[in-house]
Motif scaffolding. Structure first.
Motif, PDB file in Angstrom:
ATOM      1  N   LEU A 148      41.950 -25.002 -13.905  1.00  0.00           N
ATOM      2  CA  LEU A 148      42.233 -23.800 -13.120  1.00  0.00           C
ATOM      3  C   LEU A 148      43.703 -23.397 -13.223  1.00  0.00           C
ATOM      4  CD1 LEU A 148      40.045 -24.426  -9.953  1.00  0.00           C
ATOM      5  CD2 LEU A 148      39.564 -22.935 -11.904  1.00  0.00           C
ATOM      6  N   GLU A 149      44.582 -24.367 -13.402  1.00  0.00           N
ATOM      7  CA  GLU A 149      45.992 -24.032 -13.642  1.00  0.00           C
ATOM      8  C   GLU A 149      46.120 -23.202 -14.916  1.00  0.00           C
ATOM      9  OE1 GLU A 149      48.254 -27.614 -13.771  1.00  0.00           O
ATOM     10  OE2 GLU A 149      47.647 -28.242 -11.750  1.00  0.00           O
ATOM     11  N   ARG A 150      45.407 -23.593 -15.945  1.00  0.00           N
ATOM     12  CA  ARG A 150      45.444 -22.832 -17.196  1.00  0.00           C
ATOM     13  C   ARG A 150      44.812 -21.460 -17.017  1.00  0.00           C
ATOM     14  NH1 ARG A 150      46.784 -26.435 -21.655  1.00  0.00           N
ATOM     15  NH2 ARG A 150      46.261 -24.780 -23.144  1.00  0.00           N
ATOM     16  N   ALA A 151      43.772 -21.388 -16.200  1.00  0.00           N
ATOM     17  CA  ALA A 151      43.136 -20.101 -15.935  1.00  0.00           C
ATOM     18  C   ALA A 151      44.122 -19.143 -15.267  1.00  0.00           C
ATOM     19  CB  ALA A 151      41.900 -20.300 -15.066  1.00  0.00           C
ATOM     20  N   ARG A 152      44.853 -19.638 -14.281  1.00  0.00           N
ATOM     21  CA  ARG A 152      45.846 -18.781 -13.606  1.00  0.00           C
ATOM     22  C   ARG A 152      46.941 -18.359 -14.566  1.00  0.00           C
ATOM     23  NH1 ARG A 152      44.617 -22.500  -9.436  1.00  0.00           N
ATOM     24  NH2 ARG A 152      46.387 -23.827  -9.986  1.00  0.00           N
ATOM     25  N   ALA A 153      47.382 -19.279 -15.417  1.00  0.00           N
ATOM     26  CA  ALA A 153      48.435 -18.940 -16.382  1.00  0.00           C
ATOM     27  C   ALA A 153      47.939 -17.884 -17.374  1.00  0.00           C
ATOM     28  CB  ALA A 153      48.889 -20.199 -17.121  1.00  0.00           C
ATOM     29  N   ARG A 154      46.696 -18.003 -17.796  1.00  0.00           N
ATOM     30  CA  ARG A 154      46.131 -17.013 -18.723  1.00  0.00           C
ATOM     31  C   ARG A 154      46.040 -15.649 -18.043  1.00  0.00           C
ATOM     32  NH1 ARG A 154      42.633 -16.440 -23.311  1.00  0.00           N
ATOM     33  NH2 ARG A 154      43.091 -18.608 -23.800  1.00  0.00           N
ATOM     34  N   ALA A 155      45.583 -15.627 -16.799  1.00  0.00           N
ATOM     35  CA  ALA A 155      45.492 -14.357 -16.078  1.00  0.00           C
ATOM     36  C   ALA A 155      46.868 -13.700 -15.949  1.00  0.00           C
ATOM     37  CB  ALA A 155      44.881 -14.587 -14.705  1.00  0.00           C
ATOM     38  N   ALA A 156      47.887 -14.511 -15.713  1.00  0.00           N
ATOM     39  CA  ALA A 156      49.240 -13.968 -15.611  1.00  0.00           C
ATOM     40  C   ALA A 156      49.700 -13.396 -16.950  1.00  0.00           C
ATOM     41  CB  ALA A 156      50.202 -15.051 -15.128  1.00  0.00           C
ATOM     42  N   ARG A 157      49.445 -14.123 -18.033  1.00  0.00           N
ATOM     43  CA  ARG A 157      49.848 -13.638 -19.366  1.00  0.00           C
ATOM     44  C   ARG A 157      49.173 -12.317 -19.695  1.00  0.00           C
ATOM     45  NH1 ARG A 157      48.709 -18.874 -21.001  1.00  0.00           N
ATOM     46  NH2 ARG A 157      46.895 -18.210 -22.222  1.00  0.00           N
ATOM     47  N   LEU A 158      47.927 -12.173 -19.242  1.00  0.00           N
ATOM     48  CA  LEU A 158      47.149 -10.983 -19.590  1.00  0.00           C
ATOM     49  C   LEU A 158      47.329  -9.848 -18.584  1.00  0.00           C
ATOM     50  CD1 LEU A 158      43.864 -12.704 -20.818  1.00  0.00           C
ATOM     51  CD2 LEU A 158      45.731 -11.768 -22.193  1.00  0.00           C
ATOM     52  N   GLY A 159      48.149 -10.081 -17.569  1.00  0.00           N
ATOM     53  CA  GLY A 159      48.456  -9.013 -16.625  1.00  0.00           C
ATOM     54  C   GLY A 159      47.373  -8.723 -15.605  1.00  0.00           C
ATOM     55  N   VAL A 160      46.512  -9.715 -15.311  1.00  0.00           N
ATOM     56  CA  VAL A 160      45.429  -9.479 -14.337  1.00  0.00           C
ATOM     57  C   VAL A 160      45.532 -10.412 -13.134  1.00  0.00           C
ATOM     58  CG1 VAL A 160      43.855  -8.575 -16.088  1.00  0.00           C
ATOM     59  CG2 VAL A 160      43.825 -11.028 -15.565  1.00  0.00           C
ATOM     60  N   ALA A 161      46.691 -11.066 -12.987  1.00  0.00           N
ATOM     61  CA  ALA A 161      46.818 -12.065 -11.930  1.00  0.00           C
ATOM     62  C   ALA A 161      46.662 -11.470 -10.534  1.00  0.00           C
ATOM     63  CB  ALA A 161      48.172 -12.764 -12.038  1.00  0.00           C
ATOM     64  N   ASP A 162      46.949 -10.178 -10.377  1.00  0.00           N
ATOM     65  CA  ASP A 162      46.884  -9.559  -9.054  1.00  0.00           C
ATOM     66  C   ASP A 162      45.453  -9.448  -8.533  1.00  0.00           C
ATOM     67  OD1 ASP A 162      46.403  -7.692 -11.116  1.00  0.00           O
ATOM     68  OD2 ASP A 162      46.850  -6.006  -9.794  1.00  0.00           O
ATOM     69  N   ARG A 163      44.473  -9.590  -9.407  1.00  0.00           N
ATOM     70  CA  ARG A 163      43.073  -9.529  -8.972  1.00  0.00           C
ATOM     71  C   ARG A 163      42.281 -10.719  -9.520  1.00  0.00           C
ATOM     72  NH1 ARG A 163      40.211  -6.872 -13.063  1.00  0.00           N
ATOM     73  NH2 ARG A 163      41.545  -6.019 -14.674  1.00  0.00           N
ATOM     74  N   PHE A 164      42.969 -11.826  -9.654  1.00  0.00           N
ATOM     75  CA  PHE A 164      42.373 -13.038 -10.211  1.00  0.00           C
ATOM     76  C   PHE A 164      42.636 -14.195  -9.260  1.00  0.00           C
ATOM     77  CE2 PHE A 164      42.034 -16.775 -12.874  1.00  0.00           C
ATOM     78  CZ  PHE A 164      41.028 -16.459 -13.782  1.00  0.00           C
ATOM     79  N   GLY A 165      41.592 -14.888  -8.857  1.00  0.00           N
ATOM     80  CA  GLY A 165      41.747 -16.051  -7.994  1.00  0.00           C
ATOM     81  C   GLY A 165      41.016 -17.249  -8.548  1.00  0.00           C
ATOM     82  N   THR A 166      41.304 -18.413  -7.997  1.00  0.00           N
ATOM     83  CA  THR A 166      40.622 -19.637  -8.404  1.00  0.00           C
ATOM     84  C   THR A 166      40.150 -20.385  -7.171  1.00  0.00           C
ATOM     85  OG1 THR A 166      42.688 -20.924  -8.465  1.00  0.00           O
ATOM     86  CG2 THR A 166      41.974 -19.879 -10.525  1.00  0.00           C
ATOM     87  N   LEU A 167      39.122 -21.189  -7.367  1.00  0.00           N
ATOM     88  CA  LEU A 167      38.538 -21.972  -6.291  1.00  0.00           C
ATOM     89  C   LEU A 167      38.162 -23.323  -6.866  1.00  0.00           C
ATOM     90  CD1 LEU A 167      37.589 -21.927  -3.333  1.00  0.00           C
ATOM     91  CD2 LEU A 167      35.435 -20.928  -4.124  1.00  0.00           C
ATOM     92  N   ALA A 168      38.753 -24.392  -6.325  1.00  0.00           N
ATOM     93  CA  ALA A 168      38.538 -25.738  -6.859  1.00  0.00           C
ATOM     94  C   ALA A 168      37.519 -26.493  -6.024  1.00  0.00           C
ATOM     95  CB  ALA A 168      39.865 -26.504  -6.889  1.00  0.00           C
ATOM     96  N   GLY A 169      36.534 -27.066  -6.683  1.00  0.00           N
ATOM     97  CA  GLY A 169      35.542 -27.877  -5.989  1.00  0.00           C
ATOM     98  C   GLY A 169      34.249 -27.944  -6.769  1.00  0.00           C
ATOM     99  N   ASP A 170      33.350 -28.756  -6.289  1.00  0.00           N
ATOM    100  CA  ASP A 170      32.102 -29.006  -7.006  1.00  0.00           C
ATOM    101  C   ASP A 170      31.052 -27.959  -6.658  1.00  0.00           C
ATOM    102  OD1 ASP A 170      33.223 -31.217  -8.129  1.00  0.00           O
ATOM    103  OD2 ASP A 170      32.180 -32.680  -6.860  1.00  0.00           O
ATOM    104  N   LEU A 171      30.374 -27.495  -7.680  1.00  0.00           N
ATOM    105  CA  LEU A 171      29.245 -26.595  -7.497  1.00  0.00           C
ATOM    106  C   LEU A 171      28.034 -27.379  -6.983  1.00  0.00           C
ATOM    107  CD1 LEU A 171      29.464 -24.495 -10.792  1.00  0.00           C
ATOM    108  CD2 LEU A 171      30.006 -23.697  -8.490  1.00  0.00           C
ATOM    109  N   PRO A 172      27.169 -26.736  -6.220  1.00  0.00           N
ATOM    110  CA  PRO A 172      27.300 -25.361  -5.740  1.00  0.00           C
ATOM    111  C   PRO A 172      28.022 -25.233  -4.413  1.00  0.00           C
ATOM    112  CG  PRO A 172      25.134 -26.177  -5.178  1.00  0.00           C
ATOM    113  CD  PRO A 172      25.822 -27.298  -5.914  1.00  0.00           C
TER     114      PRO A 172
END
Length: 300
Positions: free
Chosen positions: A93-117
């Protein structure tokens, strides 16, 4: 989770095992990210298809997101949507946030850590589109998990699960060494490993993999099934060849006792960078596979 999200690195098993530490996930993340990037043409086709069914979602949830490559594709495809990447592995998820920032979509991108469902209970809003790519088969009770996924859809919301398809082919039937048909036999080994993986999951319940029927049992209306092709013909670019090498190497590690001596020796030659017949060097290596997506809608 994710995956996937697997994460075992094999494309079918890439995410969602939780017997790994954060350091494991951090080490595996670049490979998972590179593989998802390689598969981007397939994911893009699937997202275009979903866009015709869910034209303007407000919330897209990627359940089992891994490092967020597909999550960010959703953010690009749906510029009015908020996207939440859900996974059990914090380094991914850290990499996901970094990718969203690089691509300019971090303002509408969130993450949630935990086991599904269960972690989906932490969502602030129900999803207009919930995407689960090869994450469901890492949950012991798939029927129960589908019901939980369905419960987090907004009225009229769509659940899209990527499960099944065709395992990757890399080589012609006759590769000039060993016995013809090697990859068909490797596929049989992979299917057995997959069955063993499912049986070893906590609370594992055997299910007939009739996804439309399972979606219907979850209270949803099945709206479509479609398969998407990844076709990378020879000669392969370096990143695709790296994927072939990595996949066959992992299979060699897992399958040593499941192959006869001739096939084991052939696979060793295929993985020897110094051998002209290896996948590192031979000109006829390709990537051909299909992933299947099933969609269903929660009644309004």
């Amino acid at each position: 989770m994710a995956h996937d999200h697997h994460h075992d690195h094999h494309e079918r098993d890439h995410a969602h095992h939780h017997d790994h530490t954060d350091s494991d996930w951090a080490g595996m993340a670049p490979l998972l990210e590179a593989q998802a990037e390689l598969f981007t043409p397939l994911y893009t086709q699937a997202i275009e298809w979903l866009g015709a069914q869910v034209p303007e979602p407000e919330l897209v949830v990627d359940a089992g997101s891994g490092p967020g490559v597909v999550s960010c594709l959703f953010a690009d495809a749906f510029p009015g949507a908020r996207v939440v990447a859900v996974d059990g592995a914090a380094p991914l998820l850290e990499r996901a946030r970094a990718r969203a920032a690089r691509l300019g979509v971090a303002d509408r991108f969130g993450t949630l850590a935990g086991d599904l469902p269960g972690v989906l209970d932490e969502l602030d809003h129900p999803a207009d589109l919930l995407w689960a790519s090869k994450s469901l088969h890492h949950l012991g009770d798939q029927r129960s998990a589908l019901a939980a996924f369905a419960g987090h859809l907004a009225p009229g919301g769509t659940l899209a699960i990527l499960e099944g398809g065709l395992l990757a082919r890399f080589l012609p039937r006759d590769i000039g060494i060993g016995r013809p048909g090697l990859q068909a036999r490797l596929h049989a080994v992979e299917e057995d490993f997959f069955t063993g993986m499912r049986e070893s999951l906590p609370g594992s319940v055997a299910e007939t993999e009739d996804w439309p029927a399972l979606l219907t049992a979850a209270g949803l209306k099945h709206t479509g099934t479609r398969s998407f092709l990844l076709d990378l013909p020879a000669p392969l670019p370096a990143e695709a060849r790296d994927y072939v090498v990595a996949t066959l190497s992992r299979l060699r590690e897992k399958a040593a006792d499941s192959l006869d001596p001739v096939d084991r020796a052939t696979l060793d030659r295929l993985l020897d960078p110094g051998d002209e017949a290896s996948v590192h060097r031979r000109p006829d290596v390709f990537v051909l596979l299909a992933h299947t997506v099933h969609t269903a809608v929660r009644p309004a």
